[in-house]
Scaffold this motif. Structure first.
Motif, PDB file in Angstrom:
ATOM      1  N   THR A   8       2.453   1.760  -3.457  1.00 11.56           N
ATOM      2  CA  THR A   8       1.480   2.029  -4.461  1.00 11.56           C
ATOM      3  C   THR A   8       0.500   3.278  -4.479  1.00 11.56           C
ATOM      4  O   THR A   8       0.080   3.822  -5.363  1.00 11.56           O
ATOM      5  CB  THR A   8       0.723   0.709  -4.866  1.00 11.56           C
ATOM      6  N   ASP A   9       0.280   3.415  -2.984  1.00 12.79           N
ATOM      7  CA  ASP A   9      -0.763   4.548  -2.958  1.00 12.79           C
ATOM      8  C   ASP A   9      -0.217   5.946  -1.938  1.00 12.79           C
ATOM      9  O   ASP A   9      -0.802   6.789  -2.346  1.00 12.79           O
ATOM     10  CB  ASP A   9      -1.824   3.992  -1.819  1.00 12.79           C
ATOM     11  N   ALA A  10       0.942   5.582  -1.448  1.00 16.53           N
ATOM     12  CA  ALA A  10       1.175   6.693  -0.654  1.00 16.53           C
ATOM     13  C   ALA A  10       2.549   7.486  -1.301  1.00 16.53           C
ATOM     14  O   ALA A  10       2.446   8.704  -1.159  1.00 16.53           O
ATOM     15  CB  ALA A  10       1.618   6.102   0.905  1.00 16.53           C
ATOM     16  N   THR A  57      -3.334   0.043   6.571  1.00 15.29           N
ATOM     17  CA  THR A  57      -2.618   1.088   6.301  1.00 15.29           C
ATOM     18  C   THR A  57      -3.327   2.043   5.332  1.00 15.29           C
ATOM     19  O   THR A  57      -3.329   3.390   5.340  1.00 15.29           O
ATOM     20  CB  THR A  57      -1.417   0.540   5.183  1.00 15.29           C
ATOM     21  N   ARG A  58      -4.309   1.448   4.440  1.00 15.50           N
ATOM     22  CA  ARG A  58      -5.243   2.589   3.816  1.00 15.50           C
ATOM     23  C   ARG A  58      -5.986   3.487   4.644  1.00 15.50           C
ATOM     24  O   ARG A  58      -6.261   4.454   4.530  1.00 15.50           O
ATOM     25  CB  ARG A  58      -6.144   1.598   2.816  1.00 15.50           C
ATOM     26  N   ARG A  59      -6.646   2.738   5.847  1.00 12.43           N
ATOM     27  CA  ARG A  59      -7.308   3.542   6.656  1.00 12.43           C
ATOM     28  C   ARG A  59      -6.333   4.799   7.287  1.00 12.43           C
ATOM     29  O   ARG A  59      -6.786   5.853   7.614  1.00 12.43           O
ATOM     30  CB  ARG A  59      -7.892   2.650   7.745  1.00 12.43           C
ATOM     31  N   VAL A  94       0.927  -1.250   0.101  1.00 18.71           N
ATOM     32  CA  VAL A  94      -0.067  -0.059   0.024  1.00 18.71           C
ATOM     33  C   VAL A  94       0.883   1.330   0.066  1.00 18.71           C
ATOM     34  O   VAL A  94       0.760   2.292  -0.566  1.00 18.71           O
ATOM     35  CB  VAL A  94      -0.976  -0.035   1.258  1.00 18.71           C
ATOM     36  N   LEU A 151      -3.734   6.115   5.934  1.00 20.38           N
ATOM     37  CA  LEU A 151      -3.544   7.104   5.007  1.00 20.38           C
ATOM     38  C   LEU A 151      -4.645   7.865   4.769  1.00 20.38           C
ATOM     39  O   LEU A 151      -4.415   9.269   4.629  1.00 20.38           O
ATOM     40  CB  LEU A 151      -3.243   6.333   3.696  1.00 20.38           C
ATOM     41  N   ALA A 152      -6.009   7.286   4.691  1.00 20.63           N
ATOM     42  CA  ALA A 152      -7.102   8.032   4.655  1.00 20.63           C
ATOM     43  C   ALA A 152      -7.294   9.069   5.916  1.00 20.63           C
ATOM     44  O   ALA A 152      -7.744  10.262   5.535  1.00 20.63           O
ATOM     45  CB  ALA A 152      -8.354   7.221   4.488  1.00 20.63           C
ATOM     46  N   VAL A 161      -3.163  -4.173   4.836  1.00 22.04           N
ATOM     47  CA  VAL A 161      -3.525  -3.409   3.576  1.00 22.04           C
ATOM     48  C   VAL A 161      -4.637  -2.414   4.068  1.00 22.04           C
ATOM     49  O   VAL A 161      -4.677  -1.495   4.021  1.00 22.04           O
ATOM     50  CB  VAL A 161      -4.121  -4.384   2.481  1.00 22.04           C
ATOM     51  N   ALA A 162      -5.584  -3.147   4.978  1.00 25.45           N
ATOM     52  CA  ALA A 162      -6.845  -2.290   5.455  1.00 25.45           C
ATOM     53  C   ALA A 162      -6.408  -1.312   6.421  1.00 25.45           C
ATOM     54  O   ALA A 162      -6.656   0.058   6.382  1.00 25.45           O
ATOM     55  CB  ALA A 162      -7.790  -3.279   5.905  1.00 25.45           C
TER      56      ALA A 162
END
Length: 158
Positions: free
Chosen positions: A84-86, A149-151, A81, A153-154, A146-147
């Motif tokens: 790819t996302d941050a 880290t995405r949370r 994550v 980051l959000a 994944v969940a």
């Protein structure tokens, strides 16, 4: 009779020369192979260290290998994550850390050998429990990594 290297013919009927050979395929892949090898050495050394710190007897549930694989899977989830996302990572970060370090740290081969040893020693229940527990825990660890880290980051972006 076949010709070993037939010439190509262009629209005008004149022979077309094949393009000159470029650089070796290792030219672009050499650094990738090198960082995977370096990362693998780091990861495997860390796994070896964990096994030395927390040894498991041959007839018991292999907690060290189980923990290494679950922790490694959680870190893989977080790492993927992040890269790819941050943030935009250098092209060698994923091969070094994802494939090398984490690939060397986690271990399917030891997992398989542990199961075989347990079943061969008459501890089929422990071996099959280990087989199922590792699979479920590793998948859950990736998903949670994944969940979470995405949370995070959000929440940080708010």
């Amino acid at each position: 009779m076949t010709v070993p290297h037939p010439e190509r013919v262009g629209e005008s009927g004149a022979p077309v020369r094949a393009p000159a050979r470029g650089a070796s395929p290792w030219h672009g892949q050499g650094p990738v192979v090198a960082v995977v090898a370096l990362g693998g050495a780091v990861g495997a050394t860390a796994r070896y260290g964990a096994a030395r710190l927390w040894p498991t007897s041959a007839d018991a549930f292999p907690w060290t290998t189980f923990a290494v694989n679950v922790v490694g899977c959680a870190v893989i989830g977080v790492f993927m994550v992040l890269i790819t996302d941050a943030w935009r990572a250098h092209r060698l970060v994923r091969p070094f850390f994802g494939t090398g370090v984490l690939g060397g740290f986690t271990t399917f081969s030891t997992y398989a050998v542990d199961i075989r040893k347990l079943i061969g020693a008459g501890h089929a229940g422990i071996g099959l429990g280990y087989l199922a527990a590792t699979l479920c825990a590793a998948l859950a660890a990736v998903w949670l990594g994944v969940a979470a880290t995405r949370r995070a980051l959000a929440w940080r972006r708010r």
